[in-house]
Design a protein around this motif. Structure first.
Motif, short mmCIF file in Angstrom:
data_model
loop_
_atom_site.label_atom_id
_atom_site.label_comp_id
_atom_site.label_asym_id
_atom_site.label_seq_id
_atom_site.Cartn_x
_atom_site.Cartn_y
_atom_site.Cartn_z
N ASP A 17 5.51 1.95 -2.43
CA ASP A 17 4.88 0.92 -1.60
C ASP A 17 4.56 1.46 -0.20
N ALA A 18 5.41 2.31 0.33
CA ALA A 18 5.13 2.95 1.63
C ALA A 18 3.88 3.80 1.53
N TYR A 19 3.71 4.52 0.43
CA TYR A 19 2.50 5.32 0.22
C TYR A 19 1.26 4.43 0.31
N ALA A 20 1.27 3.29 -0.38
CA ALA A 20 0.12 2.39 -0.38
C ALA A 20 -0.12 1.81 1.02
N THR A 21 0.94 1.40 1.68
CA THR A 21 0.81 0.81 3.02
C THR A 21 0.25 1.82 4.00
N LEU A 22 0.75 3.03 3.97
CA LEU A 22 0.26 4.07 4.89
C LEU A 22 -1.19 4.44 4.58
N THR A 23 -1.59 4.37 3.31
CA THR A 23 -2.99 4.58 2.96
C THR A 23 -3.84 3.51 3.63
N ASP A 24 -3.45 2.26 3.45
CA ASP A 24 -4.22 1.15 4.03
C ASP A 24 -4.34 1.27 5.54
N GLU A 25 -3.30 1.80 6.18
CA GLU A 25 -3.27 1.94 7.63
C GLU A 25 -3.88 3.25 8.11
N LYS A 26 -4.28 4.10 7.17
CA LYS A 26 -4.87 5.42 7.46
C LYS A 26 -3.92 6.30 8.28
N ILE A 28 -2.16 9.14 7.77
CA ILE A 28 -2.03 10.27 6.85
C ILE A 28 -0.87 11.19 7.21
N SER A 29 -0.69 11.49 8.48
CA SER A 29 0.44 12.36 8.88
C SER A 29 1.77 11.76 8.46
N ASP A 30 1.93 10.45 8.65
CA ASP A 30 3.16 9.78 8.21
C ASP A 30 3.28 9.78 6.70
N GLN A 31 2.15 9.66 6.02
CA GLN A 31 2.14 9.66 4.56
C GLN A 31 2.65 10.99 4.01
N MET A 32 2.35 12.08 4.69
CA MET A 32 2.78 13.39 4.21
C MET A 32 4.30 13.53 4.19
N LEU A 33 5.00 12.74 4.98
CA LEU A 33 6.46 12.77 5.01
C LEU A 33 7.07 12.19 3.73
N LEU A 34 6.24 11.56 2.89
CA LEU A 34 6.71 11.01 1.62
C LEU A 34 6.70 12.04 0.50
N PHE A 63 -6.83 14.40 2.38
CA PHE A 63 -6.75 12.97 2.67
C PHE A 63 -7.52 12.62 3.94
N ASN A 64 -7.40 13.45 4.99
CA ASN A 64 -8.14 13.17 6.23
C ASN A 64 -9.64 13.20 6.01
N VAL A 67 -10.41 9.87 4.23
CA VAL A 67 -10.25 8.72 5.13
C VAL A 67 -11.43 8.60 6.10
N SER A 68 -12.00 9.73 6.47
CA SER A 68 -13.12 9.69 7.42
C SER A 68 -14.34 8.99 6.83
N LEU A 69 -14.41 8.87 5.51
CA LEU A 69 -15.54 8.24 4.85
C LEU A 69 -15.30 6.76 4.51
N VAL A 70 -14.09 6.28 4.74
CA VAL A 70 -13.72 4.93 4.34
C VAL A 70 -13.49 4.07 5.57
N LYS A 71 -14.13 2.89 5.57
CA LYS A 71 -13.95 1.95 6.68
C LYS A 71 -12.61 1.23 6.57
N ARG A 72 -12.30 0.71 5.36
CA ARG A 72 -11.05 -0.01 5.14
C ARG A 72 -10.57 0.20 3.71
N TYR A 73 -9.25 0.17 3.58
CA TYR A 73 -8.59 0.22 2.27
C TYR A 73 -7.80 -1.07 2.08
N PHE A 74 -7.62 -1.44 0.82
CA PHE A 74 -6.67 -2.49 0.47
C PHE A 74 -6.03 -2.08 -0.85
N SER A 75 -4.71 -1.87 -0.83
CA SER A 75 -3.99 -1.40 -2.02
C SER A 75 -2.99 -2.45 -2.46
#
Length: 147
Positions: A17-26, A28-34, A63-64, A67-75
């Motif tokens: 769930d943290a992976y999905a949340t961090l994706t939605d929030e863009k 990426i650096s925090d996501q790599m800690l997972l 991932f960066n 993310v640069s091509l996406v305006k918003r995510y919802f997971s």
């Protein structure tokens, strides 16, 4: 089921769930800690391998770029089927992802993805991490949003 297994399953659910949340929030650096530093990350569209990344340095770069091509995510994560064996585990996460991108001539394109993540997890220093993730995109549907 032992208390240790129940605790591990709870922690693993929090991890995915943290992976999905961090994706939605863009974030990426925090996501790599997972992930473990030597992580393996593969992406299949239907049965075709479209990405095969090794290590968090390369994964963060990939991932960066995405993310640069996406305006918003919802997971949204659904089932999470997990098998725990001590400090290792395997699991499948069923997920639905929406991505909003700019389209042609000022339009926006919404893409819906139905994904299965096939994971290998390891517990290191009392923390669960993703060692391997294979993303299988089952259904992909894109549509232009009307203004």
């Amino acid at each position: 089921m032992s208390l240790e297994t129940i605790q591990a399953k709870l922690e693993l659910r929090e991890l995915v769930d943290a992976y999905a949340t961090l994706t939605d929030e863009k974030r990426i650096s925090d996501q790599m800690l997972l992930f473990t530093p030597d992580t393996q990350f593969k992406v299949y569209m239907s049965d075709q391998l479209v990405a095969n990344v090794s290590g968090t340095a390369q994964l963060e770069e990939e991932f960066n770029g995405h993310v640069s091509l996406v305006k918003r995510y919802f997971s949204l994560n659904g089932q999470h089927v997990v098998n725990v064996d001590g400090d290792t585990a395997t699991g499948v996460v069923f997920s639905h992802i929406k991505m909003l991108r700019d389209g042609e001539e000022g339009t926006e394109v919404l893409t819906d993805y139905s994904v299965q993540y096939h994971d290998v997890y390891v517990r290191q220093n009392e923390k669960w991490l993703i060692k391997e993730r294979t993303s299988k995109y089952i259904f992909v549907e894109a549509k232009v949003l009307q203004s």
